[in-house]
Design a protein around this motif. Sequence first.
Motif, mmCIF file in Angstrom:
data_model
loop_
_atom_site.group_PDB
_atom_site.id
_atom_site.type_symbol
_atom_site.label_atom_id
_atom_site.label_comp_id
_atom_site.label_asym_id
_atom_site.label_seq_id
_atom_site.Cartn_x
_atom_site.Cartn_y
_atom_site.Cartn_z
ATOM 1 N N HIS A 166 0.832 -1.207 0.000
ATOM 2 C CA HIS A 166 0.000 0.000 0.000
ATOM 3 C C HIS A 166 0.868 1.259 0.000
ATOM 4 O O HIS A 166 0.569 2.231 -0.710
ATOM 5 C CB HIS A 166 -0.926 0.003 1.218
ATOM 6 C CG HIS A 166 -2.217 -0.729 1.004
ATOM 7 N ND1 HIS A 166 -3.231 -0.232 0.206
ATOM 8 C CD2 HIS A 166 -2.662 -1.927 1.480
ATOM 9 C CE1 HIS A 166 -4.241 -1.089 0.190
ATOM 10 N NE2 HIS A 166 -3.923 -2.126 0.956
ATOM 11 N N SER A 167 1.929 1.260 0.769
ATOM 12 C CA SER A 167 2.770 2.459 0.872
ATOM 13 C C SER A 167 3.680 2.641 -0.337
ATOM 14 O O SER A 167 4.081 3.763 -0.657
ATOM 15 C CB SER A 167 3.620 2.391 2.146
ATOM 16 O OG SER A 167 4.551 1.319 2.085
ATOM 17 N N TYR A 189 -1.180 -0.101 -9.352
ATOM 18 C CA TYR A 189 -1.519 1.185 -8.749
ATOM 19 C C TYR A 189 -2.181 2.067 -9.804
ATOM 20 O O TYR A 189 -1.679 2.189 -10.929
ATOM 21 C CB TYR A 189 -0.262 1.886 -8.225
ATOM 22 C CG TYR A 189 0.480 1.103 -7.165
ATOM 23 C CD1 TYR A 189 0.095 1.166 -5.830
ATOM 24 C CD2 TYR A 189 1.563 0.294 -7.505
ATOM 25 C CE1 TYR A 189 0.771 0.442 -4.854
ATOM 26 C CE2 TYR A 189 2.241 -0.433 -6.538
ATOM 27 C CZ TYR A 189 1.839 -0.356 -5.220
ATOM 28 O OH TYR A 189 2.500 -1.083 -4.257
ATOM 29 N N GLU A 192 -2.591 13.206 -6.941
ATOM 30 C CA GLU A 192 -1.314 13.011 -6.260
ATOM 31 C C GLU A 192 -1.261 11.701 -5.490
ATOM 32 O O GLU A 192 -0.349 11.491 -4.691
ATOM 33 C CB GLU A 192 -1.061 14.189 -5.300
ATOM 34 C CG GLU A 192 -0.851 15.520 -5.995
ATOM 35 C CD GLU A 192 0.414 15.522 -6.849
ATOM 36 O OE1 GLU A 192 1.458 15.040 -6.375
ATOM 37 O OE2 GLU A 192 0.351 15.995 -8.003
ATOM 38 N N ARG A 193 -2.208 10.809 -5.740
ATOM 39 C CA ARG A 193 -2.247 9.537 -5.017
ATOM 40 C C ARG A 193 -2.070 8.372 -5.990
ATOM 41 O O ARG A 193 -2.597 8.395 -7.106
ATOM 42 C CB ARG A 193 -3.571 9.353 -4.270
ATOM 43 C CG ARG A 193 -3.924 10.470 -3.323
ATOM 44 C CD ARG A 193 -5.136 10.118 -2.474
ATOM 45 N NE ARG A 193 -6.215 9.486 -3.225
ATOM 46 C CZ ARG A 193 -7.109 10.138 -3.955
ATOM 47 N NH1 ARG A 193 -7.041 11.457 -4.062
ATOM 48 N NH2 ARG A 193 -8.081 9.483 -4.583
ATOM 49 N N ALA A 194 -1.348 7.370 -5.533
ATOM 50 C CA ALA A 194 -1.223 6.114 -6.277
ATOM 51 C C ALA A 194 -1.875 5.034 -5.424
ATOM 52 O O ALA A 194 -1.334 4.633 -4.392
ATOM 53 C CB ALA A 194 0.236 5.788 -6.551
ATOM 54 N N GLU A 195 -3.051 4.588 -5.837
ATOM 55 C CA GLU A 195 -3.865 3.698 -5.015
ATOM 56 C C GLU A 195 -3.683 2.247 -5.444
ATOM 57 O O GLU A 195 -3.816 1.909 -6.624
ATOM 58 C CB GLU A 195 -5.339 4.090 -5.127
ATOM 59 C CG GLU A 195 -5.627 5.505 -4.634
ATOM 60 C CD GLU A 195 -7.099 5.865 -4.742
ATOM 61 O OE1 GLU A 195 -7.877 5.053 -5.310
ATOM 62 O OE2 GLU A 195 -7.475 6.956 -4.278
ATOM 63 N N VAL A 200 -3.272 5.932 -10.597
ATOM 64 C CA VAL A 200 -2.891 7.273 -10.166
ATOM 65 C C VAL A 200 -4.091 8.198 -10.274
ATOM 66 O O VAL A 200 -4.653 8.390 -11.362
ATOM 67 C CB VAL A 200 -1.717 7.806 -11.010
ATOM 68 C CG1 VAL A 200 -1.348 9.222 -10.582
ATOM 69 C CG2 VAL A 200 -0.511 6.869 -10.885
ATOM 70 N N GLN A 202 3.042 5.400 -3.432
ATOM 71 C CA GLN A 202 3.415 6.815 -3.355
ATOM 72 C C GLN A 202 4.890 7.019 -3.681
ATOM 73 O O GLN A 202 5.272 8.007 -4.313
ATOM 74 C CB GLN A 202 3.101 7.378 -1.972
ATOM 75 C CG GLN A 202 1.617 7.580 -1.715
ATOM 76 C CD GLN A 202 0.952 8.479 -2.752
ATOM 77 O OE1 GLN A 202 0.031 8.062 -3.453
ATOM 78 N NE2 GLN A 202 1.414 9.711 -2.862
ATOM 79 N N HIS A 204 -10.819 10.791 -13.048
ATOM 80 C CA HIS A 204 -9.912 11.904 -12.746
ATOM 81 C C HIS A 204 -9.425 12.555 -14.037
ATOM 82 O O HIS A 204 -9.397 13.792 -14.145
ATOM 83 C CB HIS A 204 -8.725 11.407 -11.923
ATOM 84 C CG HIS A 204 -7.640 12.422 -11.761
ATOM 85 N ND1 HIS A 204 -7.752 13.504 -10.911
ATOM 86 C CD2 HIS A 204 -6.429 12.537 -12.369
ATOM 87 C CE1 HIS A 204 -6.656 14.238 -11.000
ATOM 88 N NE2 HIS A 204 -5.838 13.683 -11.869
#
Length: 469
Positions: free
Chosen positions: A49-50, A428, A433-436, A430, A53, A167
């Motif tokens: 998960h981390s 992931y 500004e987030r990469a989920e 995007v 980013q 987005h």
Amino acid sequence: MREVLVRDGLYDGSPHGSPDSPLTQEAGQSWRIAPHPFLLSTSQVAFFHSLGQHLLAFYQALNRLYLESARGAEPAWVAAYLDQGKPDSLVSYSRMKRFRDLLPGVIRPDIIPTEDAPSGNGMVITELDSVPGGIGVTGALARAYSDFDIVGGPDGMVQGFARMLRHHLGERTGCVAIVVSDEAQDYRPEMAWVAARLQKEGIEAYCVHPREVRFTEETLLLARDGSDRPVSLVYRFFELFDLKNIPKSELIMYSAKKERTVVTPPFKPALEEKLAFALLHHPVLAPFWRRELGEATFDLLAGLMPRTWILDPRPVPPAAVIPDLRIGGRAVADWRDLAEASQRDRRYVVKPSGFSELAWGSRGVSVGHDLPQSEWAAALDAALASFPTTPSILQEFHKGRQFELSYFDERAGAVVPMSGRVRLSPYYFVIGERAELAGVLATLCPLDKKVIHGMRDAIMVPCAVAAQQ
């Protein structure tokens, strides 16, 4: 599970390994089906998960490094390497101001849990892909194994894709065209599956061949249900090296240039090169990376991404050496010294950096310690000779850890165990500004396979969270 995948058109229902099957080993529509997913610990899931980013920060910094190199604010050789072998027209197009900040909407690293990883988490990232296959297969597998605690959830892949598209669409109206080229035709069934699921998420999406896209001065169009539908967004599922073979590609590029259609991933070949890993490890560029990424992200990625070098055939000056490359404890100043290295000292991989039909899957990959010395020397010579058109990289080889899973053997009619090494591919999406993280695909290959990729003999399953004891 098998029946669901066959029904969705994502799995070859012919007998495993049948010579009558039209699918090749690379096609990805036939694999070994396991009764259980690949389990990850809660700490591993937290790591995945981390990681998104950090990878997004890497793409942002790489994009900035390339543009600053092109204008002279960073070393000029950076942009020269990233542009090597590309048509001038594509390079100029990619540098247009209107595309300056565009980044890929999907990031998929290929991660190998290893026996000798330099990072503290026991994994290495062998490469990054921003035009990845497997989105539909991973999504379908997540649904098929929904009785388990699947990473990202049973609908995570489709919902993540949908959020990314929304987005990019913003306030635009019109449909989404997932454009799949002939070169990528093996992935057409899974992208058609994705398009159908996106429709259920409220996004008008179609999986189409490039020929189906029509051009007008106002917009791109698709003929659907007896009417023309304006295309607001093109999801580019084709490689940039193949542009000359893709009908309407220049019209799609023109529409994007005129800001009438959004295209993701963008036409930016500099962001699709494996040699970016070599740039991360280059000592001259360390101040840039530390400044742009921050110490924590730089240290993390430098530990995860194996040391990599660009196989540039130009002579190294007499007083210089190739940074951090050693054979038997000796510094190296000539790539051809590697050709004479012992089997123990050539634990490296040679592969094309990008912009080539040989740059994906297992094609074009040479594993040094797995080849006779003469073949290894020939692979190095070929890579150096191809530098003007297709640069290659040299990358440290890290041996994958051994795991055991079971799969259903269709010939035996029974569940049987298999030992192998695994590639973990987190996806992931995007969004700003987030990469989920939306899901993780595990590909377990037999122990005799040095390069881990999708094949008939591999087990492919989604990853799930292991129950805590």
